[in-house]
Design an enzyme around this catalytic site. Structure first.
Site, PDB file in Angstrom:
ATOM      1  N   GLU A  59       0.812  -1.213   0.000  1.00 53.73           N
ATOM      2  CA  GLU A  59       0.000   0.000   0.000  1.00 53.73           C
ATOM      3  C   GLU A  59       0.842   1.258   0.000  1.00 53.73           C
ATOM      4  OE1 GLU A  59      -0.587  -2.661   1.765  1.00 53.73           O
ATOM      5  OE2 GLU A  59      -2.543  -3.314   1.039  1.00 53.73           O
ATOM      6  N   PRO A 108      -0.140   0.875   6.225  1.00 53.40           N
ATOM      7  CA  PRO A 108       1.218   0.859   5.649  1.00 53.40           C
ATOM      8  C   PRO A 108       1.489   2.072   4.758  1.00 53.40           C
ATOM      9  CG  PRO A 108       0.179  -1.302   5.423  1.00 53.40           C
ATOM     10  CD  PRO A 108      -0.887  -0.353   5.900  1.00 53.40           C
ATOM     11  N   HIS A 166     -11.080  -5.369   8.646  1.00 57.49           N
ATOM     12  CA  HIS A 166     -11.877  -5.087   7.456  1.00 57.49           C
ATOM     13  C   HIS A 166     -13.043  -4.151   7.761  1.00 57.49           C
ATOM     14  CE1 HIS A 166      -9.599  -8.564   6.112  1.00 57.49           C
ATOM     15  NE2 HIS A 166     -10.005  -8.381   4.885  1.00 57.49           N
TER      16      HIS A 166
END
Ligand SMILES: Cc1ncc(C[n+]2csc(CCOP(=O)(O)OP(=O)(O)O)c2C)c(N)n1
Ligand SMILES: Cc1ncc(C[n+]2csc(CCOP(=O)(O)OP(=O)(O)O)c2C)c(N)n1
Ligand SMILES: [Mg+2]
Ligand SMILES: [Mg+2]
Lengths: 325, 361, 325, 361
Positions: free
Chosen positions: A60, A89, A129
């Protein structure tokens, strides 16, 4: 006009803008061949080729950092982070560069880029998530943050985001990706970033929310209406920089304020709205401005997640308390 | 191909000119005119003069923090010299020589270190990003610039700089890996100056060279004598040509040494021996290039002295101008956060202006 | 007892605890041979050897991630991040693991670790060397965040932090590293995490602050006292989980509230305190709870940084407005 | 040394047992008793049975998201089999076989995938971290566990798992690099199953093997046939022995294939051809090990069938127990954020309990 759900609207809108502006490139993990784990980019690689829509390796930080370089060098990158919980990240790139390039260079280099990501929870997903990142991003000067609550808004806001000369985070509430369909015009239209929308007018209390919760709050508002409590509901739509005037005006009218959000409570986005209401409408307040939010805990795994998320009943109960204060 | 001939895994390092300025590999010497070599040498001299001045001024309390380049001029100048105007240069923070070659004015550079954001507002035609303090994060920008050139069908190349310390942080590996996958036209250039502040190169990684980190991304890598202007130029030239031809990225490790302190807040005697410094002083890239030029009859000790004096005077003059810029515009701190100043920033700005006006009264 | 400044107190305290508990290991960039860029760990490698105090390669994510593994496997790591602005590369480790390991394993694995870092600005440093991270960290459940304002407090709080079974972020205001000295006892003592300290009693207004600003606020309070305004000043000391009772009690007494911090205003730490005051002391409020904070901009480079930071005059002016409301 | 004999840069891969279960490199075959091999084979069978059941249950709407392991059992079981009880195992999220070998109960595993945090509360003697969803971030924990063993003077070894996709993210390079510098007793084990969700291995990196990423950290790396139980065991055994002897880390790439979907939310027909799957089905690690065992006279087709049936019944029984655990305790969601519940969490918890009680009334 076509009936579309939120995720197909995102797909349609990306398609629309890629056709219109060849500087737009779309990329991220699983974005190309597969068309995204939520199918938000399905068909785009086939239509525009792998130079315009492509898969990246798994990183990312590099995805966002690459978008920075692309934006400087004449493209309009629209990068996808697969879930907002995997944005961390890239947080160094976001805070240190995405937010600052314009200021650092006194306007010489600007970053017309969009970072899209599924946002929030309630979909019985694995850990990480279900994250809500409003204040983690909103605290950083230089970022714009948008959360649509309907397919119609998603198109207008996403087009604004891609055409914006500043970096925009486009947070897509995954819970309502496929929850309902709406007529979405084929034509080009934009909805301005930074403007809230009054989705229900009322006199008794101002309720501000955004994203998936707009629908739960509206349900709660209907319940309350049946009891004779007439709530004004504002869909904030842009989290940063947000529409302060809309909130302040409404609170001056109602004298009561509730903010409803998924994110954790402490140091969360609701705190900011309450601080604002204090600063701008203190003398109008008839009850303590109140937050209905996630608990200050890690969002539970699926067996327990229903405890974390608010439903219309709990929202109604919270609003009722403020009205009856 | 140099990257094939000099295998970092075998400990091979490209050197063309030795520490005494002798050409030891004439067949590899890049095709540079005498004038061009002299021109580049002068940029090296200016770099050092600017350094010397900045340090003096800092000790006088006039300059703020400054990161010196002494000892690394060949790596900096030799690498940037390969670029053409439309190529992009992505700095870390210690590449003064490279920036000067790329066309950034010393005034901009001093203004930056003097603590003024306008020091990073380069003219339109200078394709260089601002200094990047978060180590190695800039390499992903280099990747992105290169990707944009490629996707737009332009043959511009990007060079991205990083230090030996920077090779340990994830951004470095990620950028190399993406560049490999996408065949991005980018050159990653490590100035291995043997230290990350106080941390020695050997503590940074067990890899025996930094160039071999290219293997992880499946791209070519080469180690060059970073104090050898010709070796640096030759390796970068090959890499830039390859990138421009659509053949993808290269990693170059320039083996060099920071002769000075990390920054003006640093005291290197705390972590390294004078002996080591002496060894590297003998390998000084400026001394070496000067000896080459003198041997070629292109330059003389007297010319050199005069040139240094001229550059030091020039640097001082530039700094004086910078000092005279005075206080930055207050509004600027608010104005460049977004394209249009949002209402809350207008309010914060106005309230503050009012406060300041109230104080003056 | 010895006269010590803040940074030498940190050094003394690490020494103290390394001697007492051999599970304590200290590491980070430049921490070993050099003893830290601020000299906070000077001498420790010589005294305890390179197994107990050592340099790492340059990678904040690995530094924090390694600390996680060490803490699980029986050590008490005290890692240094060189400046708080370089924490972002470790943010994924912090949010995804440091904060969650206990909850994720229902208490099976815990993380007794400390992340120390210089915090805040005002030292004419380069970009990224002046960051204030209270709400970026404080929003994350599972983290404890401590900011000392004096050498004496630093020792007591750091010993508590190292001995705490939860991960603690120890933010050291770099501006006052060497600003003044104080008598610091050689003996062992701890100051509890989670307790604020009333540093000045008063009746007119409650002013909450922490870190370097405690001293500026105290100066402002003295100015105001000369005008007959008697401010109560609270040093929050722990940002998360913070001492709600201390604030609420004080506001119930004074009816007025000001929070003063370096961090940016919007979605910043002050918003949370104002929300709390609303929730717990609404009916006592005689003026809008107010924030005196950094602007919502990137902290300027040295030539302009004085505009970003508050001085005693500006703080006094802000408090005066609230008292005169 | 295997890592010397099989150079990933030359495309060499360790194989001991071929796809038909024939021993092709008998001199390298690890010293495992027949009973131990059979035992490990049975764990492979149980792994597959648990997978099969979980997928069935998921389709019935009883199980939630699940990440299948089919095709990767040899890599998982063979690697974990080398560890002793005090060694640490750090999972990614797709190593069911390894966890079972390490002593985690299927009940815990199912409970986790069923969406209950107690599934990650392993018994005191099971030295395994919980599943780590943020890709590759767990490798730094493996590094830290290993560093602690080393600093405490204990000779425990840590193994850390990651996927092919995970090798692209910075944490991977950082962990390897730190481990190299500190000679940490850790083994990094890549399950290269050719896909990161839909992204093919070739898109993940231009490096021709993942094992060669070890070069960047200056540590040994080896590629092994990941569907060969013996090759996996042999490579891990050597690496673990080296780590235990204080000789530092190793990177192992197990070349394998995910025969099933990424997770139960994934449809692999969207991004790969059936032909490719067929090729890999012929290399199935279970088939291969079974053929070896039958050829050795240690096992029979009938025994196999009975064992599979028994394991499937067992898995179903375990899942039923998990289903019966019912609703998690509400207080637990608040209780484990800190050692002691802070006042604000007590308040949030109590207010919520009151709300729920009010609703019931
Ligand atoms: C992410 C990050 N961590 C820490 C720092 C603090 N810091 C500034 S320079 C430096 C050392 C850099 O070493 P190297 O990459 O070798 O470059 P050099 O200074 O030698 O030119 C460090 C640790 C930083 N700027 N960014
Ligand atoms: C940092 C991060 N980014 C994205 C994801 C979403 N995601 C989950 S699994 C996966 C692919 C992982 O591929 P690989 O490492 O090869 O492991 P495999 O699934 O093949 O076992 C992705 C992208 C994640 N979990 N973490
Ligand atoms: Mg260096
Ligand atoms: Mg994979």
């Amino acid at each position: 006009m076509a009936l579309m759900n939120l995720v197909s609207t995102v797909n349609h809108t990306l398609d629309h803008e890629m056709a219109r502006d060849e500087r737009v490139v779309v990329f991220g993990e699983d974005v190309g061949v597969e068309g995204g784990v939520f199918r938000a980019t399905v068909g785009l690689q086939k239509k525009y080729g792998p130079d315009r829509c492509f898969d990246t390796p798994l990183a990312e930080g590099a995805i966002v950092g690459m978008a920075v370089g692309m934006a400087i060098n004449g493209l309009r990158p629209v990068a996808e982070i697969q879930f907002s919980g995997f944005m961390y990240p890239a947080y160094n790139q976001i805070v240190s560069h995405v937010a600052r390039m314009r200021n650092r260079t006194r306007g010489r280099l600007t970053l017309p880029l969009v970072i899209r990501m599924p946002h929030g929870g309630g979909i019985k997903a694995l850990e990480h998530h279900s994250e809500s990142l409003e204040s983690i991003l909103g605290h950083i000067p230089g970022l714009k943050i948008v959360v649509p609550s309907t397919p119609y808004d998603a198109k207008g806001l996403l087009l604004s985001a891609i055409r914006d000369d500043d970096p925009v985070f486009f947070l897509e509430p995954s819970k309502i990706y496929r929850a309902f369909r709406q007529e979405v015009p084929e034509e080009d239209y934009t909805i301005p970033i930074g403007k809230a929308k009054i989705v229900r007018e009322g006199e008794a209390v101002t309720v501000v929310t955004w994203g998936a919760y707009v629908h739960d709050v509206m349900k709660a508002a209907e319940q309350l209406a049946a009891e004779g409590i007439d709530a004004e509901v504002i869909d904030l739509r842009t989290i940063a920089p947000f529409d302060r005037a809309a909130i302040v005006e409404s609170v001056k009218k109602t004298g009561r304020f509730v903010v409803v959000h998924e994110a954790m409570k402490t140091f969360g986005p609701g705190a900011e709205l309450i601080a604002l209401v204090n600063e701008k409408a203190f003398l109008y307040l008839e009850a303590p401005p109140t937050r209905l939010t996630g608990f200050d805990i890690t969002i539970p795994l699926p067996r327990g997640e229903h405890h974390y998320f608010l439903d219309a009943d709990r929202i109604a109960a919270g609003i009722r308390d403020v009205v009856n204060f | 191909m140099l990257t094939k001939r000099f295998d970092p895994l075998k400990g091979e390092m490209l050197q063309i000119m030795d520490a005494e300025g002798r050409i030891v590999a004439p067949e590899l010497k890049p095709d540079l005119s005498d004038e061009r070599v002299l021109e580049l040498y002068k940029v090296m001299l200016l770099t050092r003069a600017a350094d010397t001045k900045a340090l003096q001024l800092q000790r006088q309390g006039r300059m703020l923090t400054y990161a010196p380049n002494t000892g690394q001029e060949a790596a900096q100048v030799g690498s940037a010299a390969v670029l053409r105007e439309t190529d992009w240069l992505v700095p870390a923070f210690r590449e003064l020589g490279a920036w000067l070659v790329k066309g950034v004015s010393l005034e901009h550079i001093y203004l930056y270190w003097y603590g003024n954001e306008w020091g990073s507002h380069f003219p339109e035609n200078v394709r260089m990003l601002p200094i990047s303090i978060p180590i190695a994060s800039q390499l992903n920008h280099a990747l992105g610039l290169a990707m944009a050139s490629k996707l737009k069908g332009e043959d511009d190349v990007t060079i991205g700089y990083v230090g030996d310390g920077g090779t340990s942080i994830g951004d470095f590996s990620e950028a190399l890996n993406f560049a490999g996958v996408f065949s991005a036209p980018v050159v990653f250039f490590i100035q291995n100056n043997q230290y990350a502040i106080s941390v020695k190169r050997a503590v940074q990684t067990k890899a025996s060279t930094l160039a071999q980190k290219a293997v992880a991304a499946g791209i070519p890598g080469i180690q060059v004598d970073g104090n050898d202007l010709f070796a640096v130029y030759a390796a970068v030239e090959e890499a830039v040509n390859r990138a421009r031809a659509g053949e993808g990225p290269t990693l170059i490790e320039a083996y060099t040494y920071r002769l000075g302190a990390h920054t003006t807040s640093d005291d290197p005697t705390k972590y390294r021996e004078d002996d080591e410094v002496l060894v590297w002083q003998a390998r000084d890239p400026i001394k070496r290039t000067k000896e080459y030029l003198i041997a070629q009859g292109l330059w003389s000790a007297e010319q050199d002295e005069a040139q240094v004096a001229e550059y030091e005077a020039y640097a001082l003059e530039v700094f004086r101008k910078v000092e005279e810029t005075g206080e930055p515009q207050l509004e600027d701190f608010f104005k460049y956060t977004y394209r249009d100043m949002p209402e809350h920033l207008k309010e914060q700005y106005q309230e503050y202006v009012q406060y300041l006006e109230g104080k003056v009264k």
